[in-house]
Design an enzyme around this catalytic site. Structure first.
Site, PDB file in Angstrom:
ATOM      1  CE  LYS A   1       2.425   3.719   1.798  1.00  0.00           C
ATOM      2  NZ  LYS A   1       2.123   3.301   0.375  1.00  0.00           N
TER       3      LYS A   1
HETATM    4  N1  GLU Z   1       0.865  -0.125  -0.653  1.00  0.00           N
HETATM    5  C1  GLU Z   1       0.403  -0.002  -1.896  1.00  0.00           C
HETATM    6  C2  GLU Z   1       0.502   1.348  -2.603  1.00  0.00           C
HETATM    7  O1  GLU Z   1       1.482   2.209  -2.284  1.00  0.00           O
HETATM    8  C3  GLU Z   1      -1.311  -0.378  -1.769  1.00  0.00           C
HETATM    9  C4  GLU Z   1      -1.955   0.416  -0.842  1.00  0.00           C
HETATM   10  C5  GLU Z   1      -3.567  -0.252  -0.576  1.00  0.00           C
HETATM   11  O2  GLU Z   1      -3.980  -1.211  -1.152  1.00  0.00           O
HETATM   12  O3  GLU Z   1      -4.178   0.405  -0.122  1.00  0.00           O
HETATM   13  O4  GLU Z   1      -0.163   1.706  -3.286  1.00  0.00           O
END
Ligand code: GLU
Length: 441
Positions: free
Chosen positions: A127
């Site tokens: 993240k």
């Molecule tokens: N931000 C989204 C999540 O928390 C999508 C992450 C992604 O598509 O890599 O799942």
């Protein structure tokens, strides 16, 4: 303050002590890893796996100087936490938020590892975040800071290594700037594949059909798979929502198509209620023009307390972490709490709800639709293919249904709640892959 004296907390403290890490009951990372370790203990996995899951592999921090439109300079703090990559490249969104902190990013990275593993995607978890209020800067400033962040991350991201995506405060346009910046730095022989460095791109620039609605769509597919077991029919239920951003508004619109009545919505601007149902499409338009649900004409304004107390079948938090605490939980009147956001429920709130016989469907299951369609986008980019929305939806449904069945089966096998079951299913898969690969050297 929610402190913790359970056995699960005590064993998490022991792991933290072994790793010489500071633990704190109020810390989101500590709270989250406690449940993950509880699931790991239920499976009796090797101790080394618990240590590896407790400590993210890499925690990257960057500082981006950017010239603002008025000629002044600001320094923005950026993070990328790469939690685990045993299943494949690191994967996870980039959040733009003025109050973001390292421990929040660590937590979200850990949840991405769990989410990808549960869905059996060939990805690890990561993240990223930038400390910025995207609403307070111009489009040009947003582009400059995004390009600078991408350049600062450098080789820490890449289509075979770590693949960011949108999250709170970022969108397809931000992904297009990230991809363009990365492509500019790529060798000429890898410029085509370089586009796969991020997912959630605009459709015209390598994005996938169905990506924007994917998290909401995936959540609906999970409900399709699980509600019948609880004797609940999706087309006759009522719901309330916290948050009306991408996840909340798509969930509301897709549920409305299925016949669900949206009774109440709360966001940063206030709370609204209509016993006959709020038109989800009209509210999406209102929020996109005014920035919040406040002043929506076809509903009446209510207090936040009244929002929580509104009787509904499904209560769906789809905003930020830890918004539903014990005090809120005591007011909530629903049959199922469906986590659209990551980690929206505090451990004490969850325990209280479960004691009341309210089912809690965990985020790593419910909101995995976003990363699943990200995987489809990455796959399409690699194969230079374009799938239509019907194909994306069909494959998304298959993935979400299989994950929901996996969680249900695990909860029966371990006789545990759905959160522990979802972590356990993810951890069992990760453990298997570590056993096959071994731990280098
Ligand atoms: N931000 C989204 C999540 O928390 C999508 C992450 C992604 O598509 O890599 O799942």
């Amino acid at each position: 303050m929610e402190s913790c004296d359970s056995t699960a907390c005590q064993s998490a403290r022991e792991i933290f002590t072994e790793l010489e890490e500071i633990y704190d009951d109020q810390n989101l990372y500590f709270r989250t890893i406690t449940s993950v370790l509880e699931a790991a203990s239920a499976l009796e996995v090797p101790h080394r796996l618990k240590l590896m899951l407790t400590q993210p592999k890499n925690e990257i921090m960057v500082h981006c100087p950017v010239e603002m439109d008025d000629g002044s300079w600001r320094l923005f703090k950026g993070y990328r936490v790469q939690h685990n990559n045993v299943l494949g490249p690191y994967k996870g969104g980039i959040r733009y938020h003025p109050e973001v902190k390292l421990d929040e990013v660590k937590t979200l990275a850990l949840l991405m590892t769990m989410k990808c593993a549960l869905a059996r995607l060939p990805f690890g978890g990561a993240k990223g975040a930038l400390r910025i209020n995207p609403q307070e800067v111009s489009k040009d400033e947003l582009m400059r800071v995004t390009r600078r962040l991408t350049a600062a991350l450098g080789d820490n991201i890449g289509p075979d290594y770590d693949i960011p995506a949108p999250d709170v405060g970022t969108n397809a346009q931000v992904m297009a700037w990230m991809a363009d910046t990365y492509i500019n730095f790529a060798e000429s022989s890898s410029k085509v594949s370089a586009r796969g460095v991020v997912t959630g791109k605009p459709l015209a620039f390598g994005g996938s059909a169905g990506r924007e609605k994917a998290t909401g769509q995936g959540l609906v597919y999970v409900l399709d798979a699980l509600l019948p077991n609880m004797g609940i029919e999706l087309d006759t239920v009522s719901c309330s929502l916290i948050g009306y951003g991408n996840v909340g508004s798509w969930t509301a619109r897709l549920l409305q198509k299925r016949g669900t009545t949206l009774k109440a919505v709360m966001d940063h601007s206030g709370a609204i209620f209509n016993p006959d149902g709020i038109d989800a499409d009209a509210l999406a338009l209102h929020v996109s023009t005014t920035g919040g649900v406040h002043n929506f004409a076809a509903a009446k304004a209510i207090s936040n307390d009244a929002f929580y107390a509104t009787p509904v079948d499904l209560f769906i938090p789809a905003a930020l972490e830890q918004m539903v605490d014990l005090e809120h939980a005591k007011r909530i009147q629903c049959k199922v709490l469906v986590e659209g956001a990551n980690a929206p429920t505090t451990p004490h709130a969850e325990r209280y709800l479960l004691e009341q016989g309210i089912e809690v469907l965990p985020a790593i299951l419910c909101n995995a639709g976003g990363v699943t369609v990200s995987y489809f986008e990455w796959k399409q980019n690699r194969q230079s293919e374009t799938w239509d929305e019907a194909l994306v939806d069909e494959r998304l449904k298959a993935t979400m249904t299989r994950s929901a069945e996996r969680v249900l089966k695990m909860s029966k096998r371990l006789n545990c709640n759905m959160r522990i079951a979802s972590y356990a299913s993810a951890i069992e898969h990760i453990d298997k892959v570590y056993e096959l690969r071994g731990v280098f050297p």
